[in-house]
Write an enzyme that holds these catalytic residues in place. Structure first.
Site, PDB file in Angstrom:
ATOM      1  N   GLU A 101       0.828  -1.207   0.000  1.00 30.01           N
ATOM      2  CA  GLU A 101       0.000   0.000   0.000  1.00 30.01           C
ATOM      3  C   GLU A 101       0.865   1.261   0.000  1.00 30.01           C
ATOM      4  O   GLU A 101       0.550   2.229  -0.670  1.00 30.01           O
ATOM      5  CB  GLU A 101      -0.955   0.022   1.210  1.00 30.01           C
ATOM      6  CG  GLU A 101      -2.083  -0.989   1.113  1.00 30.01           C
ATOM      7  CD  GLU A 101      -3.006  -0.751  -0.091  1.00 30.01           C
ATOM      8  OE1 GLU A 101      -3.026   0.382  -0.629  1.00 30.01           O
ATOM      9  OE2 GLU A 101      -3.687  -1.688  -0.515  1.00 30.01           O
TER      10      GLU A 101
ATOM     11  N   TYR B 296      -6.279   5.817   5.285  1.00 30.78           N
ATOM     12  CA  TYR B 296      -6.452   4.856   4.188  1.00 30.78           C
ATOM     13  C   TYR B 296      -5.595   3.600   4.426  1.00 30.78           C
ATOM     14  O   TYR B 296      -6.093   2.466   4.363  1.00 30.78           O
ATOM     15  CB  TYR B 296      -6.090   5.489   2.831  1.00 30.78           C
ATOM     16  CG  TYR B 296      -5.923   4.415   1.795  1.00 30.78           C
ATOM     17  CD1 TYR B 296      -7.035   3.720   1.329  1.00 30.78           C
ATOM     18  CD2 TYR B 296      -4.655   4.016   1.372  1.00 30.78           C
ATOM     19  CE1 TYR B 296      -6.901   2.669   0.439  1.00 30.78           C
ATOM     20  CE2 TYR B 296      -4.511   2.975   0.482  1.00 30.78           C
ATOM     21  CZ  TYR B 296      -5.634   2.306   0.016  1.00 30.78           C
ATOM     22  OH  TYR B 296      -5.491   1.259  -0.838  1.00 30.78           O
TER      23      TYR B 296
ATOM     24  N   ASP C 199      -9.609   4.975  -1.009  1.00 31.00           N
ATOM     25  CA  ASP C 199      -8.600   5.617  -1.850  1.00 31.00           C
ATOM     26  C   ASP C 199      -9.298   6.222  -3.068  1.00 31.00           C
ATOM     27  O   ASP C 199     -10.530   6.234  -3.153  1.00 31.00           O
ATOM     28  CB  ASP C 199      -7.504   4.617  -2.255  1.00 31.00           C
ATOM     29  CG  ASP C 199      -8.011   3.564  -3.221  1.00 31.00           C
ATOM     30  OD1 ASP C 199      -9.239   3.480  -3.439  1.00 31.00           O
ATOM     31  OD2 ASP C 199      -7.181   2.819  -3.778  1.00 31.00           O
TER      32      ASP C 199
END
Ligand code: SF4
Length: 358
Positions: A40, A123, A141
């Site tokens: 991520e 996030y 996102d």
């Protein structure tokens, strides 16, 4: 957008689509929270294709959080080279140190604990908690924002905090109304929303609605407004900074200097860089301050580099000297060493210029 509701039937069709269509990615399905976290962070500013190879290499060399917390800064920068936004790598290492000291080198499964760590925002925390641990927490996102804006034909500016908040609320409300979803389901659902945005409900141009599991319920598709949604306000222009680079070298070696420990490209090495476009007289003055006396000064091609909110316009000069001595915060590298060194991509034009890399 919070008045909108996602039904279980819609979520089921999305997860079924995901099971059939998901990409085979090196961090997917390993069940390791470290993989989710690492991927991520890498994917925040870098394309999936570019991340894949880097992820494998990074993961092979730093197989766990403890090894990440102990890697040298230079090696870390080398492993990160090419992905830009190096502060992400520094924050990863800093966070790995916090995880080692506070949690024995394990990522906690609680959103509230994750969010307190360096470099982990809402996030990323949501992605780790829902994908790796299957906890019912949203991870919103750009892909998720776009998909839900189109599904509900919502024209809220997706750059606004409100759009993100509303999306999070839609997902939270779905979880509240469907208690008892298994961890695997939640993990798939989070990934499916992102994957739909990446593969089908794409950002530029028309989405591929014919391949979408939601094309019978999506309001933007049914009303033919997907080209206009999501609405996005114009970004304020980037600031332009003028820079002068001095590529100081002798026959064998090039001089790099370390940037300050805070701010843009903090702590990385660059060709000697100065604010503004320097005159020849100023260039001579600056090189003399370094104790260097130039044999020749040669103008090199100009270049530009674009950061998110800033653009560098660079004038560059080659300063040929007889024999370089070390300077404070400086590093002398041969051509071969320079080719292997993690020089930020802002200077790649000059690395290519000397045929150090393709
Ligand atoms: Fe996006 Fe089209 Fe699917 Fe709607 S139907 S969510 S616009 S891909």
């Amino acid at each position: 957008m919070s008045e909108y509701e996602l039904s279980k039937k819609e979520a089921d069709s999305l997860t079924a689509w995901f099971d059939k269509n998901k990409r085979d990615l090196p961090w997917r399905g390993t069940g390791d929270p470290y993989d989710v976290w690492l991927s991520e962070i890498m994917l925040q500013q870098t394309r999936v294709e570019a991340v894949k190879e880097k992820f494998i290499q990074f993961r092979r060399e730093l197989p766990d959080i403890i090894s990440l917390s102990e890697v040298s800064d230079d090696r870390l920068m080398k492993l990160w080279e090419g992905m830009g936004y190096y502060s992400r790598a520094r924050n990863l290492k800093k966070c790995a140190g916090e995880l080692r000291d506070l949690y024995g080198g394990v990522l906690p499964s609680s959103f509230d604990e994750l969010i307190r760590l360096s470099g982990i925002g809402p996030y990323t925390a949501g992605a780790i908690v829902s994908i790796a641990y299957g906890n019912p927490v949203p991870a919103v996102d750009g892909n998720v924002l776009r998909v839900l804006a189109r599904l509900f034909e919502d024209a809220t500016d997706i750059r606004s905090g409100r759009a993100k908040k509303n999306c999070g609320e839609i997902i939270r409300s779905f979880y509240r109304k469907n208690p008892g979803l298994g961890a695997d389901y939640i993990s798939s659902f989070t990934q499916a929303l992102m994957e739909l945005g990446a593969l089908v409900c794409v950002p530029n141009g028309q989405p591929h609605c014919e391949a979408c599991p939601w094309n019978n319920v999506c309001r933007a598709h049914l009303n033919n407004t997907a080209g206009r949604i999501p609405y996005r306000s114009a970004l304020k222009g980037r600031r332009i900074e003028e820079r002068t680079l001095l590529i100081i070298r002798d026959e064998d070696r090039f001089l790099l200097r370390k940037r300050p420990e805070s701010g843009l490209l903090a702590g990385l090495y660059e060709f000697a860089g100065y604010d503004g476009f320097l005159s020849r007289a100023q260039i001579i003055e600056e090189t003399e301050k370094l104790g260097i006396s130039a044999l020749h000064i040669r103008r090199l091609p100009d270049s530009r580099h674009i950061f998110t909110h800033l653009e560098w316009h660079m004038h560059a000069f080659e300063i040929m000297v007889a024999d370089i001595d070390s300077v404070p915060d400086g590093l002398l590298l041969t051509k071969k060493e320079l080719a292997e060194f993690a020089v930020p991509s802002a200077f790649s034009k000059y690395i290519s210029y000397y045929s150090l890399k393709d």
